[in-house]
Write a protein that holds these residues in place. Structure first.
Motif, mmCIF file in Angstrom:
data_model
loop_
_atom_site.group_PDB
_atom_site.id
_atom_site.type_symbol
_atom_site.label_atom_id
_atom_site.label_comp_id
_atom_site.label_asym_id
_atom_site.label_seq_id
_atom_site.Cartn_x
_atom_site.Cartn_y
_atom_site.Cartn_z
ATOM 1 N N ASP A 1 0.851 -1.191 0.000
ATOM 2 C CA ASP A 1 0.000 0.000 0.000
ATOM 3 C C ASP A 1 0.885 1.237 0.000
ATOM 4 O O ASP A 1 2.077 1.176 0.308
ATOM 5 C CB ASP A 1 -0.901 0.043 1.240
ATOM 6 C CG ASP A 1 -2.005 -0.993 1.220
ATOM 7 O OD1 ASP A 1 -2.246 -1.589 0.148
ATOM 8 O OD2 ASP A 1 -2.612 -1.214 2.285
ATOM 9 N N ARG A 2 0.278 2.367 -0.339
ATOM 10 C CA ARG A 2 1.011 3.626 -0.319
ATOM 11 C C ARG A 2 0.426 4.553 0.734
ATOM 12 O O ARG A 2 -0.782 4.545 0.963
ATOM 13 C CB ARG A 2 0.961 4.279 -1.692
ATOM 14 C CG ARG A 2 1.755 3.478 -2.725
ATOM 15 C CD ARG A 2 1.709 4.113 -4.068
ATOM 16 N NE ARG A 2 0.420 3.806 -4.683
ATOM 17 C CZ ARG A 2 0.118 4.051 -5.937
ATOM 18 N NH1 ARG A 2 0.987 4.645 -6.712
ATOM 19 N NH2 ARG A 2 -1.057 3.736 -6.415
ATOM 20 N N LEU A 3 1.295 5.332 1.359
ATOM 21 C CA LEU A 3 0.865 6.366 2.298
ATOM 22 C C LEU A 3 1.034 7.711 1.614
ATOM 23 O O LEU A 3 2.090 7.998 1.045
ATOM 24 C CB LEU A 3 1.708 6.333 3.576
ATOM 25 C CG LEU A 3 1.596 5.073 4.424
ATOM 26 C CD1 LEU A 3 2.547 5.170 5.618
ATOM 27 C CD2 LEU A 3 0.173 4.865 4.905
ATOM 28 N N VAL A 4 -0.011 8.518 1.658
ATOM 29 C CA VAL A 4 0.011 9.839 1.041
ATOM 30 C C VAL A 4 -0.104 10.874 2.159
ATOM 31 O O VAL A 4 -1.127 10.960 2.836
ATOM 32 C CB VAL A 4 -1.157 10.008 0.043
ATOM 33 C CG1 VAL A 4 -1.126 11.386 -0.595
ATOM 34 C CG2 VAL A 4 -1.139 8.912 -1.012
ATOM 35 N N THR A 5 0.976 11.626 2.364
ATOM 36 C CA THR A 5 0.973 12.701 3.358
ATOM 37 C C THR A 5 0.705 13.997 2.614
ATOM 38 O O THR A 5 1.483 14.419 1.756
ATOM 39 C CB THR A 5 2.320 12.769 4.102
ATOM 40 O OG1 THR A 5 2.564 11.504 4.706
ATOM 41 C CG2 THR A 5 2.290 13.853 5.167
ATOM 42 N N HIS A 6 -0.416 14.608 2.934
ATOM 43 C CA HIS A 6 -0.870 15.795 2.220
ATOM 44 C C HIS A 6 -0.100 17.033 2.666
ATOM 45 O O HIS A 6 0.227 17.178 3.847
ATOM 46 C CB HIS A 6 -2.366 15.995 2.443
ATOM 47 C CG HIS A 6 -3.161 14.794 2.030
ATOM 48 N ND1 HIS A 6 -3.364 14.450 0.714
ATOM 49 C CD2 HIS A 6 -3.757 13.820 2.760
ATOM 50 C CE1 HIS A 6 -4.065 13.335 0.654
ATOM 51 N NE2 HIS A 6 -4.313 12.930 1.883
ATOM 52 N N GLY A 7 0.183 17.918 1.697
ATOM 53 C CA GLY A 7 0.862 19.173 1.999
ATOM 54 C C GLY A 7 0.028 20.001 2.957
ATOM 55 O O GLY A 7 -1.191 20.017 2.879
ATOM 56 N N ARG A 8 0.701 20.703 3.856
ATOM 57 C CA ARG A 8 -0.007 21.472 4.885
ATOM 58 C C ARG A 8 -0.214 22.927 4.510
ATOM 59 O O ARG A 8 -1.010 23.612 5.146
ATOM 60 C CB ARG A 8 0.753 21.400 6.192
ATOM 61 C CG ARG A 8 0.812 20.001 6.739
ATOM 62 C CD ARG A 8 1.594 19.961 8.002
ATOM 63 N NE ARG A 8 0.796 19.254 8.997
ATOM 64 C CZ ARG A 8 1.112 19.187 10.258
ATOM 65 N NH1 ARG A 8 2.182 19.805 10.698
ATOM 66 N NH2 ARG A 8 0.364 18.512 11.091
ATOM 67 N N VAL A 9 0.519 23.409 3.521
ATOM 68 C CA VAL A 9 0.382 24.796 3.100
ATOM 69 C C VAL A 9 0.197 24.849 1.590
ATOM 70 O O VAL A 9 0.549 23.910 0.870
ATOM 71 C CB VAL A 9 1.618 25.648 3.509
ATOM 72 C CG1 VAL A 9 1.752 25.712 5.016
ATOM 73 C CG2 VAL A 9 2.880 25.103 2.906
ATOM 74 N N VAL A 10 -0.338 25.942 1.103
ATOM 75 C CA VAL A 10 -0.558 26.109 -0.329
ATOM 76 C C VAL A 10 0.771 25.995 -1.073
ATOM 77 O O VAL A 10 1.777 26.580 -0.677
ATOM 78 C CB VAL A 10 -1.210 27.483 -0.616
ATOM 79 C CG1 VAL A 10 -1.309 27.726 -2.105
ATOM 80 C CG2 VAL A 10 -2.577 27.563 0.033
ATOM 81 N N GLY A 11 0.780 25.170 -2.116
ATOM 82 C CA GLY A 11 1.973 25.004 -2.924
ATOM 83 C C GLY A 11 2.863 23.850 -2.500
ATOM 84 O O GLY A 11 3.777 23.477 -3.217
ATOM 85 N N GLU A 12 2.615 23.272 -1.337
ATOM 86 C CA GLU A 12 3.414 22.129 -0.886
ATOM 87 C C GLU A 12 2.796 20.854 -1.452
ATOM 88 O O GLU A 12 1.602 20.607 -1.298
ATOM 89 C CB GLU A 12 3.430 22.064 0.643
ATOM 90 C CG GLU A 12 4.336 20.988 1.194
ATOM 91 C CD GLU A 12 4.400 21.031 2.704
ATOM 92 O OE1 GLU A 12 3.948 20.065 3.331
ATOM 93 O OE2 GLU A 12 4.882 22.038 3.254
ATOM 94 N N HIS A 13 3.598 20.046 -2.100
ATOM 95 C CA HIS A 13 3.108 18.828 -2.744
ATOM 96 C C HIS A 13 2.886 17.713 -1.731
ATOM 97 O O HIS A 13 3.492 17.692 -0.662
ATOM 98 C CB HIS A 13 4.115 18.352 -3.795
ATOM 99 C CG HIS A 13 4.300 19.320 -4.918
ATOM 100 N ND1 HIS A 13 3.378 19.482 -5.920
ATOM 101 C CD2 HIS A 13 5.293 20.194 -5.181
ATOM 102 C CE1 HIS A 13 3.794 20.405 -6.760
ATOM 103 N NE2 HIS A 13 4.966 20.868 -6.332
ATOM 104 N N ASP A 14 2.011 16.764 -2.110
ATOM 105 C CA ASP A 14 1.831 15.568 -1.303
ATOM 106 C C ASP A 14 3.090 14.716 -1.392
ATOM 107 O O ASP A 14 3.777 14.708 -2.412
ATOM 108 C CB ASP A 14 0.642 14.746 -1.813
ATOM 109 C CG ASP A 14 -0.688 15.441 -1.598
ATOM 110 O OD1 ASP A 14 -0.744 16.427 -0.853
ATOM 111 O OD2 ASP A 14 -1.682 14.963 -2.180
ATOM 112 N N ARG A 15 3.383 14.001 -0.324
ATOM 113 C CA ARG A 15 4.508 13.060 -0.323
ATOM 114 C C ARG A 15 3.931 11.651 -0.320
ATOM 115 O O ARG A 15 3.035 11.339 0.477
ATOM 116 C CB ARG A 15 5.385 13.273 0.908
ATOM 117 C CG ARG A 15 6.099 14.613 0.881
ATOM 118 C CD ARG A 15 7.002 14.773 2.088
ATOM 119 N NE ARG A 15 6.311 14.437 3.327
ATOM 120 C CZ ARG A 15 5.989 15.302 4.276
ATOM 121 N NH1 ARG A 15 6.306 16.562 4.139
ATOM 122 N NH2 ARG A 15 5.369 14.921 5.361
ATOM 123 N N VAL A 16 4.437 10.797 -1.198
ATOM 124 C CA VAL A 16 3.943 9.430 -1.332
ATOM 125 C C VAL A 16 5.083 8.461 -1.070
ATOM 126 O O VAL A 16 6.167 8.607 -1.629
ATOM 127 C CB VAL A 16 3.356 9.187 -2.741
ATOM 128 C CG1 VAL A 16 2.846 7.766 -2.872
ATOM 129 C CG2 VAL A 16 2.252 10.191 -3.046
#
Length: 66
Positions: A7-22
């Motif tokens: 499975d993959r974990l997707v950590t969502h960006g916390r501020v505008v313009g910050e990309h999700d990390r997978v």
């Protein structure tokens, strides 16, 4: 949170313009699919992760089509 190897974990960006990390789960270290997880990033770096509330599980396996 429950996840399985592959499975993959997707950590969502916390501020505008910050990309999700997978990252991909390579090993589940907790009981019954719970954290912590050994994960691998796209660049090959591995680490231990206990995801926070800004992370979701993508149950598609790494080889699955989007």
């Amino acid at each position: 949170m429950h996840a399985s190897k592959g499975d993959r974990l997707v950590t969502h960006g916390r501020v505008v313009g910050e990309h999700d990390r997978v990252v991909e789960i390579v090993e589940v270290l907790g009981p019954n699919g719970t954290p912590p997880f050994r994960v691998r990033a796209a660049n090959g770096h591995e680490s231990i992760m206990s995801p926070g509330p800004d992370t979701s599980v993508d149950h598609r396996k790494s080889g699955d089509q989007v």
